[in-house]
Design a protein around this motif. Structure first.
Motif, short mmCIF file in Angstrom:
data_model
loop_
_atom_site.label_atom_id
_atom_site.label_comp_id
_atom_site.label_asym_id
_atom_site.label_seq_id
_atom_site.Cartn_x
_atom_site.Cartn_y
_atom_site.Cartn_z
N ILE A 81 0.84 -1.20 0.00
CA ILE A 81 0.00 0.00 0.00
C ILE A 81 0.87 1.24 0.00
N GLU A 82 1.93 1.24 0.80
CA GLU A 82 2.81 2.39 0.89
C GLU A 82 3.49 2.68 -0.44
N ILE A 83 3.89 1.64 -1.16
CA ILE A 83 4.49 1.83 -2.48
C ILE A 83 3.54 2.58 -3.40
N LEU A 84 2.26 2.15 -3.41
CA LEU A 84 1.27 2.77 -4.30
C LEU A 84 0.85 4.16 -3.82
N ILE A 85 0.89 4.37 -2.52
CA ILE A 85 0.59 5.71 -1.99
C ILE A 85 1.61 6.72 -2.52
N LYS A 86 2.86 6.33 -2.51
CA LYS A 86 3.94 7.26 -2.83
C LYS A 86 4.14 7.47 -4.33
N ASP A 87 3.64 6.56 -5.15
CA ASP A 87 3.95 6.60 -6.58
C ASP A 87 2.67 6.65 -7.41
N ARG A 88 2.21 7.86 -7.70
CA ARG A 88 0.98 8.02 -8.47
C ARG A 88 1.13 7.47 -9.88
N LYS A 89 2.31 7.64 -10.48
CA LYS A 89 2.52 7.14 -11.84
C LYS A 89 2.44 5.61 -11.88
N LEU A 90 2.95 4.96 -10.82
CA LEU A 90 2.86 3.50 -10.76
C LEU A 90 1.39 3.07 -10.63
N ARG A 91 0.64 3.80 -9.82
CA ARG A 91 -0.79 3.49 -9.69
C ARG A 91 -1.48 3.60 -11.05
N SER A 92 -1.14 4.66 -11.76
CA SER A 92 -1.76 4.88 -13.07
C SER A 92 -1.37 3.77 -14.05
N ARG A 93 -0.10 3.41 -14.07
CA ARG A 93 0.37 2.38 -15.00
C ARG A 93 -0.25 1.02 -14.68
N MET A 94 -0.25 0.66 -13.41
CA MET A 94 -0.87 -0.61 -13.03
C MET A 94 -2.36 -0.62 -13.34
N GLY A 95 -3.01 0.51 -13.09
CA GLY A 95 -4.44 0.61 -13.37
C GLY A 95 -4.75 0.43 -14.85
N MET A 96 -3.93 1.03 -15.71
CA MET A 96 -4.13 0.86 -17.16
C MET A 96 -3.91 -0.58 -17.57
N ASN A 97 -2.90 -1.23 -16.99
CA ASN A 97 -2.64 -2.64 -17.28
C ASN A 97 -3.81 -3.52 -16.83
N ALA A 98 -4.39 -3.17 -15.68
CA ALA A 98 -5.53 -3.93 -15.16
C ALA A 98 -6.72 -3.80 -16.11
N ARG A 99 -6.97 -2.60 -16.56
CA ARG A 99 -8.08 -2.36 -17.48
C ARG A 99 -7.88 -3.14 -18.78
N LYS A 100 -6.66 -3.13 -19.30
CA LYS A 100 -6.38 -3.85 -20.55
C LYS A 100 -6.57 -5.35 -20.37
N LYS A 101 -6.20 -5.87 -19.21
CA LYS A 101 -6.36 -7.31 -18.96
C LYS A 101 -7.84 -7.70 -18.97
N ILE A 102 -8.68 -6.86 -18.36
CA ILE A 102 -10.11 -7.14 -18.37
C ILE A 102 -10.65 -7.08 -19.80
N GLU A 103 -10.23 -6.07 -20.54
CA GLU A 103 -10.69 -5.93 -21.93
C GLU A 103 -10.33 -7.15 -22.76
N LYS A 104 -9.14 -7.68 -22.54
CA LYS A 104 -8.63 -8.76 -23.37
C LYS A 104 -9.11 -10.14 -22.93
N GLU A 105 -9.10 -10.39 -21.62
CA GLU A 105 -9.30 -11.76 -21.13
C GLU A 105 -10.62 -12.00 -20.42
N TYR A 106 -11.28 -10.94 -19.97
CA TYR A 106 -12.50 -11.14 -19.19
C TYR A 106 -13.66 -10.36 -19.80
N ASN A 107 -13.73 -10.47 -21.10
CA ASN A 107 -14.77 -9.80 -21.88
C ASN A 107 -16.12 -10.49 -21.66
N PHE A 108 -17.15 -9.73 -21.39
CA PHE A 108 -18.47 -10.28 -21.08
C PHE A 108 -19.02 -11.09 -22.24
N ASP A 109 -18.89 -10.58 -23.45
CA ASP A 109 -19.43 -11.28 -24.62
C ASP A 109 -18.74 -12.63 -24.82
#
Length: 358
Positions: free
Chosen positions: A314-342
């Motif tokens: 948690i402390e790592i992500l608190i201190k690094d907003r860019k890391l939060r953003s990068r991980m968040g974008m990767n998470a979104r892409k993973k859902i788009e690619k592998e966990y698509n509702f259709d």
């Protein structure tokens, strides 16, 4: 051409939890146009009398549908050992009729609970897993574990939970905030690890971090409130109750990271939702969670009960907003690619077609 008929046996769609979310998604999909779907509630929130009456009424309705309709497939949803035991008795009714059967397994702390049950209890659950036509598992991990735990399990198929993709989050508001917002959604109790997270919040407060934890869910709310007060963190923890719809969407949009330090899971819908909103996730390496979270890429994985590890991540992500953003974008892409509702609905449709053809 007459539609094939599917009977879904599952907890009431008003029950708070992941199974009802999945079932509502199926009912609102193209499956409802392609098949004639009937639904029976096997469980409902409430006191013991309400639960008993729901179970009896459900059994009667199942018999009614099987006698009065031409049911092709009975799709049964269940989770922990007690839920599976209830579904065993319903399955014994269903197997007297000429229809295919699916057991959709949403296991959470199934493994730990199963091994502590009596041989009689285990025998009933084993019968269910071995005699349905298919067992749906939520992850490859669960598929392997069930095969090892219950040898002779009916043919399994992996169909992951999925979510519909919301609009992308914008970074503007998050850049201007002075506090970091953490989100937890789930059953309030020991299994989900919420009380571990509260202890970590104390350490984060002592370290001088400016944080706000939003907690949403049902369960042992009294213990939650008492713990917040006893730890003196009322200023940094807000309990939001059971949140749905726009309220839940607002929490996801306003949060910076999602934490679920659970001790037992299948494939949590809340993690899928958090990732779909572009949130980095800190969670534990249990159930199907490692299939979702790629450590250091879409979030962080820790051991259940590892408060020190949770604090560090948690402390790592608190201190690094860019890391939060990068991980968040990767998470979104993973859902788009592998966990698509259709894609999920297509897999389930293909399974229905295979069983009908058989």
């Amino acid at each position: 051409m007459k539609k094939k008929q599917i009977l879904i046996i599952a907890p009431s769609i008003n029950v708070k939890g992941g199974i009802s979310t999945v079932v509502k998604g199926h009912l609102g999909s193209e499956l409802s146009n392609k098949y004639q779907i009937f639904r029976v509630s096997s469980h409902k929130d409430g006191n013991k009398l309400i639960k008993l009456l729901t179970a009896v009424k459900g059994a009667v309705r199942i018999i009614f549908y099987l006698l009065s309709k031409h049911i092709d497939i009975v799709h049964i949803h269940g989770s922990d050992p007690l839920s599976s035991l209830r579904k065993y008795f319903l399955f014994r009714i269903v197997e007297q009729f000429n229809c295919k059967t699916i057991y959709h397994f949403h296991g959470a702390s199934f493994l730990e609970s199963y091994v502590s049950k009596s041989p009689f209890f285990q025998h009933k659950i084993n019968y269910l897993f071995r005699n349905v036509d298919r067992v749906i598992c939520l992850s490859n991990t669960w598929e392997k574990q069930i095969a090892e735990l219950i040898p002779g399990t009916a043919r399994t198929v992996v169909i992951q939970n999925t979510v519909s993709l919301p609009e992308r989050r914008t970074e503007k508001d998050h850049q201007e905030k002075k506090e970091v917002y953490i989100l937890f959604l789930g059953l309030i109790g020991d299994r989900k690890g919420i009380f571990d997270l509260l202890k970590v919040m104390v350490k984060l407060k002592k370290a001088g971090h400016r944080l706000k934890l939003y907690v949403g869910g049902n369960g042992d709310v009294n213990k939650l409130e008492q713990t917040i007060d006893s730890l003196n963190i009322r200023d940094m923890v807000a309990y939001k109750g059971w949140v749905t719809g726009k309220d839940k969407e607002t929490l996801y949009l306003n949060s910076d990271l999602y934490v679920l330090p659970s001790y037992g899971e299948g494939m949590p819908m809340s993690i899928l939702e958090a990732m779909s909103y572009g949130l980095p996730v800190i969670s534990t390496d249990v159930g199907g969670i490692p299939d979702l979270i790629e450590d250091d890429k879409t979030g962080f994985l820790i051991e259940p009960g590892d408060l020190h590890g949770m604090f560090n991540k948690i402390e790592i992500l608190i201190k690094d907003r860019k890391l939060r953003s990068r991980m968040g974008m990767n998470a979104r892409k993973k859902i788009e690619k592998e966990y698509n509702f259709d894609a999920n609905i297509s897999k389930l449709d293909a399974l229905y077609q295979t069983l009908i053809a058989d």
